[in-house]
Motif scaffolding. Sequence first.
Motif, PDB file in Angstrom:
ATOM      1  N   THR A 146       0.898  -1.013  -0.181  1.00 56.10           N
ATOM      2  CA  THR A 146       0.082   0.115  -0.168  1.00 56.10           C
ATOM      3  C   THR A 146       0.807   1.272  -0.050  1.00 56.10           C
ATOM      4  O   THR A 146       2.410   1.096  -0.235  1.00 56.10           O
ATOM      5  N   ALA A 147       0.333   2.543   0.278  1.00 55.61           N
ATOM      6  CA  ALA A 147       1.179   3.614   0.297  1.00 55.61           C
ATOM      7  C   ALA A 147       0.818   4.491   1.444  1.00 55.61           C
ATOM      8  O   ALA A 147      -0.467   4.652   1.829  1.00 55.61           O
ATOM      9  N   PHE A 148       1.977   5.103   1.935  1.00 58.38           N
ATOM     10  CA  PHE A 148       1.898   6.165   3.218  1.00 58.38           C
ATOM     11  C   PHE A 148       1.893   7.398   2.649  1.00 58.38           C
ATOM     12  O   PHE A 148       2.471   7.754   1.921  1.00 58.38           O
ATOM     13  N   PHE A 149       0.613   8.221   3.308  1.00 58.94           N
ATOM     14  CA  PHE A 149       0.626   9.619   2.652  1.00 58.94           C
ATOM     15  C   PHE A 149      -0.020  10.566   4.006  1.00 58.94           C
ATOM     16  O   PHE A 149      -0.822  10.184   4.503  1.00 58.94           O
ATOM     17  N   ILE A 150       0.656  11.726   3.956  1.00 63.87           N
ATOM     18  CA  ILE A 150       0.183  12.598   5.295  1.00 63.87           C
ATOM     19  C   ILE A 150       0.022  13.886   4.080  1.00 63.87           C
ATOM     20  O   ILE A 150       1.046  14.874   3.798  1.00 63.87           O
ATOM     21  N   PRO A 151      -1.056  14.237   3.352  1.00 60.54           N
ATOM     22  CA  PRO A 151      -1.040  15.250   2.295  1.00 60.54           C
ATOM     23  C   PRO A 151      -0.573  16.569   2.760  1.00 60.54           C
ATOM     24  O   PRO A 151       0.362  17.177   1.968  1.00 60.54           O
ATOM     25  N   GLN A 152      -0.668  17.047   4.097  1.00 58.69           N
ATOM     26  CA  GLN A 152      -0.142  18.298   4.450  1.00 58.69           C
ATOM     27  C   GLN A 152       1.307  18.224   4.926  1.00 58.69           C
ATOM     28  O   GLN A 152       1.698  19.344   5.263  1.00 58.69           O
ATOM     29  N   LEU A 153       1.644  17.225   5.079  1.00 62.25           N
ATOM     30  CA  LEU A 153       3.170  17.122   5.109  1.00 62.25           C
ATOM     31  C   LEU A 153       4.117  16.410   4.048  1.00 62.25           C
ATOM     32  O   LEU A 153       5.441  17.015   4.127  1.00 62.25           O
ATOM     33  N   GLY A 154       3.325  16.032   3.170  1.00 65.81           N
ATOM     34  CA  GLY A 154       4.043  15.573   1.947  1.00 65.81           C
ATOM     35  C   GLY A 154       4.388  14.257   1.807  1.00 65.81           C
ATOM     36  O   GLY A 154       4.476  13.373   3.111  1.00 65.81           O
ATOM     37  N   GLY A 155       4.932  13.630   0.600  1.00 66.32           N
ATOM     38  CA  GLY A 155       5.784  12.589   0.624  1.00 66.32           C
ATOM     39  C   GLY A 155       5.049  11.217   0.466  1.00 66.32           C
ATOM     40  O   GLY A 155       5.470  10.440   1.449  1.00 66.32           O
ATOM     41  N   MET A 156       4.081  11.073  -0.504  1.00 67.17           N
ATOM     42  CA  MET A 156       3.620   9.514  -0.616  1.00 67.17           C
ATOM     43  C   MET A 156       4.736   8.854  -1.003  1.00 67.17           C
ATOM     44  O   MET A 156       5.509   8.970  -1.704  1.00 67.17           O
ATOM     45  N   ILE A 157       4.673   7.529  -0.227  1.00 64.74           N
ATOM     46  CA  ILE A 157       5.796   6.572  -0.633  1.00 64.74           C
ATOM     47  C   ILE A 157       5.107   5.162  -0.464  1.00 64.74           C
ATOM     48  O   ILE A 157       4.335   4.785   0.601  1.00 64.74           O
ATOM     49  N   TYR A 158       5.542   4.317  -1.236  1.00 66.32           N
ATOM     50  CA  TYR A 158       5.065   2.731  -1.023  1.00 66.32           C
ATOM     51  C   TYR A 158       5.579   2.209   0.342  1.00 66.32           C
ATOM     52  O   TYR A 158       6.699   2.466   0.834  1.00 66.32           O
ATOM     53  N   THR A 159       4.741   1.060   0.738  1.00 67.59           N
ATOM     54  CA  THR A 159       5.065   0.380   1.901  1.00 67.59           C
ATOM     55  C   THR A 159       4.873  -0.842   1.103  1.00 67.59           C
ATOM     56  O   THR A 159       4.053  -1.265   0.617  1.00 67.59           O
ATOM     57  N   MET A 160       5.992  -1.644   1.029  1.00 66.32           N
ATOM     58  CA  MET A 160       6.209  -3.259   0.493  1.00 66.32           C
ATOM     59  C   MET A 160       6.634  -4.256   1.480  1.00 66.32           C
ATOM     60  O   MET A 160       7.563  -4.046   2.304  1.00 66.32           O
ATOM     61  N   ASN A 161       5.786  -5.242   1.184  1.00 68.89           N
ATOM     62  CA  ASN A 161       6.268  -6.457   2.257  1.00 68.89           C
ATOM     63  C   ASN A 161       7.713  -7.024   1.907  1.00 68.89           C
ATOM     64  O   ASN A 161       8.296  -7.114   0.508  1.00 68.89           O
TER      65      ASN A 161
END
Length: 277
Positions: A146-161
């Motif tokens: 899935t992907a980790f995202f805090i829109p107001q802090l920025g930086g969407m990035i994937y989390t992978m097994n």
Amino acid sequence: MNIFDPQGPIAAAEQTILIDSVIIMLAIIVPTSIAVLAFAFWFRSSNNRARYRPDFAYSGAVELVVWSIPALTVILLGGVAWIGSHQLDPGKPVDGTGLPIRIQAVSLDWKWLFIYPDQRIATVNSLTVPIGTPLRFELTSGSVMTAFFIPQLGGMIYTMNGMVTRLNLRGDHVGTYKGLASHFSGDGFPDMMFDTNVVSQPDFANWVTNAARSGQVLDEAGYKELAAQSVETRPKTYRLADPELFGNIASQKIPPAPGPQLSENQSRPEGGTAHAH
């Protein structure tokens, strides 16, 4: 979750890239839109001054305009993307006040586990950080990607097994900002959200002290129970019994969860009693 209301340097830089890219692309969109209207108006049947040229096939001036403007636009967009991708490398440390806070994030079905290895505490669906302090995230998945995202802090990035990704952020304003899983991961995906609480330095120290007194302990057995498919409606706080827990999850010494399972009822995964309906 307004990306146009950044609360940290990474989100602010990403907003600038987004706005600059839109402005650059308008160099094609605006002239083309005007030209469509202008041509339709000029070559209308009632305009006797418009010349009918049935044998027209090629114009060097037209070709120059048609190719030069898009080429310049692509060059400018490429430059913005190139510079931005290096300046905003997720693994690049972010400056701030005080020592960086190390946070290990694990995406589960369907919740977020945050481990503070240096503070020996952990939380579920709640992230608390001090204002102005560099945040160094290490992220993995205990189930599907899935992907980790805090829109107001920025930086969407994937989390992978089976692997660890890294992300550096900073919160510059006290407040509570929504975080979410931005990549579909099964039945409970819509509720896979968390609060990011940016607090003052003294408040963070007090929160850590209180969290360390939690009656709930997180160890391997507790993690396996937590990893079962469920939607958590309330944040949880734990004392961290095993500081190597994240490494064991990422290296798969603790086997990953199987992910969403289909039962005989193909419209809903197994364990339906644990899901939000």
